[in-house]
Design an enzyme around this catalytic site. Structure first.
Site, PDB file in Angstrom:
ATOM      1  N   GLU A  35      16.503   8.297   0.368  1.00  0.00           N
ATOM      2  CA  GLU A  35      15.360   7.121   0.383  1.00  0.00           C
ATOM      3  C   GLU A  35      16.235   5.489   0.392  1.00  0.00           C
ATOM      4  O   GLU A  35      15.744   4.804   1.211  1.00  0.00           O
ATOM      5  CB  GLU A  35      14.881   6.719  -0.997  1.00  0.00           C
ATOM      6  CG  GLU A  35      13.806   6.758  -0.632  1.00  0.00           C
ATOM      7  CD  GLU A  35      12.723   7.326  -2.077  1.00  0.00           C
ATOM      8  OE1 GLU A  35      12.219   6.660  -3.080  1.00  0.00           O
ATOM      9  OE2 GLU A  35      12.818   8.305  -2.751  1.00  0.00           O
ATOM     10  N   ARG A  38      22.262   0.713  -7.022  1.00  0.00           N
ATOM     11  CA  ARG A  38      21.140   0.801  -8.248  1.00  0.00           C
ATOM     12  C   ARG A  38      21.714   0.901  -9.364  1.00  0.00           C
ATOM     13  O   ARG A  38      21.709   1.326 -10.356  1.00  0.00           O
ATOM     14  CB  ARG A  38      20.245   2.787  -7.548  1.00  0.00           C
ATOM     15  CG  ARG A  38      19.235   2.327  -8.112  1.00  0.00           C
ATOM     16  CD  ARG A  38      18.172   3.700  -7.833  1.00  0.00           C
ATOM     17  NE  ARG A  38      16.939   3.652  -9.226  1.00  0.00           N
ATOM     18  CZ  ARG A  38      16.412   3.546  -9.633  1.00  0.00           C
ATOM     19  NH1 ARG A  38      17.658   3.326 -11.156  1.00  0.00           N
ATOM     20  NH2 ARG A  38      15.248   3.086  -9.871  1.00  0.00           N
ATOM     21  N   SER A  62       5.437   2.351  -6.106  1.00  0.00           N
ATOM     22  CA  SER A  62       4.988   2.679  -7.677  1.00  0.00           C
ATOM     23  C   SER A  62       5.376   1.510  -8.391  1.00  0.00           C
ATOM     24  O   SER A  62       5.197   2.104  -9.238  1.00  0.00           O
ATOM     25  CB  SER A  62       4.307   4.311  -7.124  1.00  0.00           C
ATOM     26  OG  SER A  62       4.082   4.651  -5.670  1.00  0.00           O
TER      27      SER A  62
HETATM   28  P1  ADP Z   1       5.574   4.318  -3.296  1.00  0.00           P
HETATM   29  O1  ADP Z   1       6.987   4.491  -2.019  1.00  0.00           O
HETATM   30  O2  ADP Z   1       6.179   4.897  -3.833  1.00  0.00           O
HETATM   31  O3  ADP Z   1       4.391   4.855  -2.672  1.00  0.00           O
HETATM   32  P2  ADP Z   1       4.822   1.376  -1.679  1.00  0.00           P
HETATM   33  O4  ADP Z   1       6.032   0.648  -1.514  1.00  0.00           O
HETATM   34  O5  ADP Z   1       4.248   2.440  -0.558  1.00  0.00           O
HETATM   35  O6  ADP Z   1       5.429   2.476  -2.673  1.00  0.00           O
HETATM   36  O7  ADP Z   1       3.597   0.332  -2.406  1.00  0.00           O
HETATM   37  C1  ADP Z   1       2.872   1.400  -3.562  1.00  0.00           C
HETATM   38  C2  ADP Z   1       2.256  -0.229  -4.329  1.00  0.00           C
HETATM   39  O8  ADP Z   1       1.889  -0.392  -2.871  1.00  0.00           O
HETATM   40  C3  ADP Z   1       1.226   0.769  -4.810  1.00  0.00           C
HETATM   41  O9  ADP Z   1       1.096   1.102  -6.355  1.00  0.00           O
HETATM   42  C4  ADP Z   1      -0.472  -0.529  -4.678  1.00  0.00           C
HETATM   43  O10 ADP Z   1       0.418  -1.099  -6.052  1.00  0.00           O
HETATM   44  C5  ADP Z   1       0.645  -1.022  -3.515  1.00  0.00           C
HETATM   45  N1  ADP Z   1      -0.228  -0.957  -2.348  1.00  0.00           N
HETATM   46  C6  ADP Z   1      -0.221  -1.315  -1.271  1.00  0.00           C
HETATM   47  N2  ADP Z   1      -1.782  -1.597  -0.422  1.00  0.00           N
HETATM   48  C7  ADP Z   1      -2.005  -0.233  -1.046  1.00  0.00           C
HETATM   49  C8  ADP Z   1      -3.253   0.568  -0.358  1.00  0.00           C
HETATM   50  N3  ADP Z   1      -3.591   0.151   0.338  1.00  0.00           N
HETATM   51  N4  ADP Z   1      -3.328   1.562  -1.294  1.00  0.00           N
HETATM   52  C9  ADP Z   1      -2.395   1.719  -2.382  1.00  0.00           C
HETATM   53  N5  ADP Z   1      -1.941   0.839  -2.903  1.00  0.00           N
HETATM   54  C10 ADP Z   1      -1.349  -0.339  -1.473  1.00  0.00           C
END
Ligand code: ADP
Length: 368
Positions: A135, A201, A186
């Site tokens: 990742e 990290r 997240s």
């Molecule tokens: P992950 O890889 O953990 O899914 P991301 O970088 O994709 O992480 O970011 C997820 C976060 O982005 C969510 O927790 C929320 O705060 C935000 N977010 C932005 N757009 C959306 C969407 N359309 N649906 C859900 N979360 C979103």
């Protein structure tokens, strides 16, 4: 590995805790011979992906992020950026199956927790093999690639505290090292990057974008990230938080703190500090609560980033991740926090492709 092994279509996928990010490479240098040899299904899939901007009920293509004339594995073409909620993976696989994906022998480069969780489902439903990549390696590889291919990728905010004068300014990241990378998905990861393959990290926090969305849904009854951000935009966190002036009665000059500043993360006073009082609770709106949640989570991340930057003696702090999607409030707060608390030595930088770097890096990981 032999380049011939990987037949088209080429995908890079980052299946995160909240969102699945899919980067699709559309070749634009197809020779007549190659076109003749192409099976109909492959053409249909290319057409379907590049002619639409919505897929099923929840898949979206971010057209404004599309990159043309780029080179991937020696081929020229365009990169397309698609996302859907990870919770919709079942429907996504069904859609892919209905487009005939299972008849093609495909290897998809994948990263994120979902690359493990859904590996069997990909194999069973659409005959796809997942080639897994790390990742964080992917994240950094993706950033470096996009940054080199698009001079307008990186920017910062000038005058982040002024409502009228605040504006985006392009930043040349061609000599990026060292930089602190703060990935707000997240959850949050903080990395110190000293070279393309030299990074560590440093820390992370479980209070990230997922926390913001979860708490905001609980407190306001909203259902989506977009709704949460819209509520926050119309809200006022100073009706929820306990400010310096609420405690000292005015500017607490000796500490160099303006009275309207939320003391919270920096002074040990608290976000949501007014909400123990019944009368105050009766006077806050959903908007105020959403704003306070957004500010709380953002300031906490800003505070951690600042400590890491100063420990590592790094001045450039690059913020990425989908938490920053359609979220200028947080970007400006972070920009201000970095600048203000470091007396101008730290710079908050942002990237246009926000949450897609892991998926891009993955696509490049193979013969990258
Ligand atoms: P992950 O890889 O953990 O899914 P991301 O970088 O994709 O992480 O970011 C997820 C976060 O982005 C969510 O927790 C929320 O705060 C935000 N977010 C932005 N757009 C959306 C969407 N359309 N649906 C859900 N979360 C979103």
């Amino acid at each position: 590995q032999d380049q011939q092994v990987m037949s088209m279509p080429w995908f890079g996928m980052d299946i995160g805790g909240s969102l699945a990010k899919l980067v699709y490479f559309e070749p634009k240098d197809i020779t007549p011979d190659e076109a003749n040899a192409e099976v109909e299904t492959l053409k249909n899939i290319r057409r379907y992906l590049t002619k639409n901007s919505a897929y099923g009920k929840t898949g979206h293509r971010d057209i404004h992020l599309q990159m043309d004339n780029v080179e991937v594995r020696g081929r020229k073409g365009s990169l397309h950026f698609i996302r859907f909620p990870t919770s919709e993976m079942g429907n996504f696989l069904e859609l892919a199956k209905s487009k005939g994906m299972a008849t093609l022998v495909t290897t998809v480069c994948a990263t994120g927790g979902g690359a493990y969780k859904f590996e069997d489902a990909f194999q069973r439903e659409v005959n796809m093999n997942l080639m897994k990549f790390d990742e964080l390696d992917s994240l950094i590889r993706g950033i470096l690639y996009i940054e080199t291919n698009d001079p307008k990728e990186c920017y910062y905010f000038a005058d982040p505290t002024s409502e009228n004068q605040c504006h985006k300014v392009p930043y040349d990241l061609s000599n990026p090292y060292p930089f602190l990378l703060v990935n707000i998905g997240s959850g949050v990861s903080v990395l110190a990057v000293h070279g393309p393959n030299t990074y560590k990290r440093i820390t992370g926090t479980s209070l990230g974008g997922g926390t913001f969305l979860g708490l905001c849904c609980l407190l306001t009854g909203c259902n989506t990230f977009e709704e949460a951000i819209e509520l926050a935009t119309g809200g006022d966190n100073t009706r929820v938080d306990k400010l310096v002036k609420d405690i000292y009665g005015g500017d607490y000059e000796k500490m160099g703190l303006p009275g309207d500043l939320v003391a919270s993360s920096f002074m040990g006073v608290c976000s949501f500090g007014q909400m123990n009082a019944k009368d105050k609770r009766a006077n806050v709106s959903r908007e105020d609560l959403a704003r306070a949640t957004l500010v709380t989570i953002t300031n906490n991340i800003g505070s951690i980033a600042r400590m890491c930057a100063s420990n590592e003696k790094i001045n450039n702090v690059v913020f990425v991740g989908n938490f920053l999607r359609v979220n200028p409030i947080s970007m400006k707060l972070l920009a201000h926090a970095m600048d203000y608390w470091s007396k101008g030595t730290l710079k908050a930088l942002f990237l246009e492709h926000e949450g897609y770097f892991g998926a891009v890096g993955c696509l490049l990981g193979f013969n990258g």
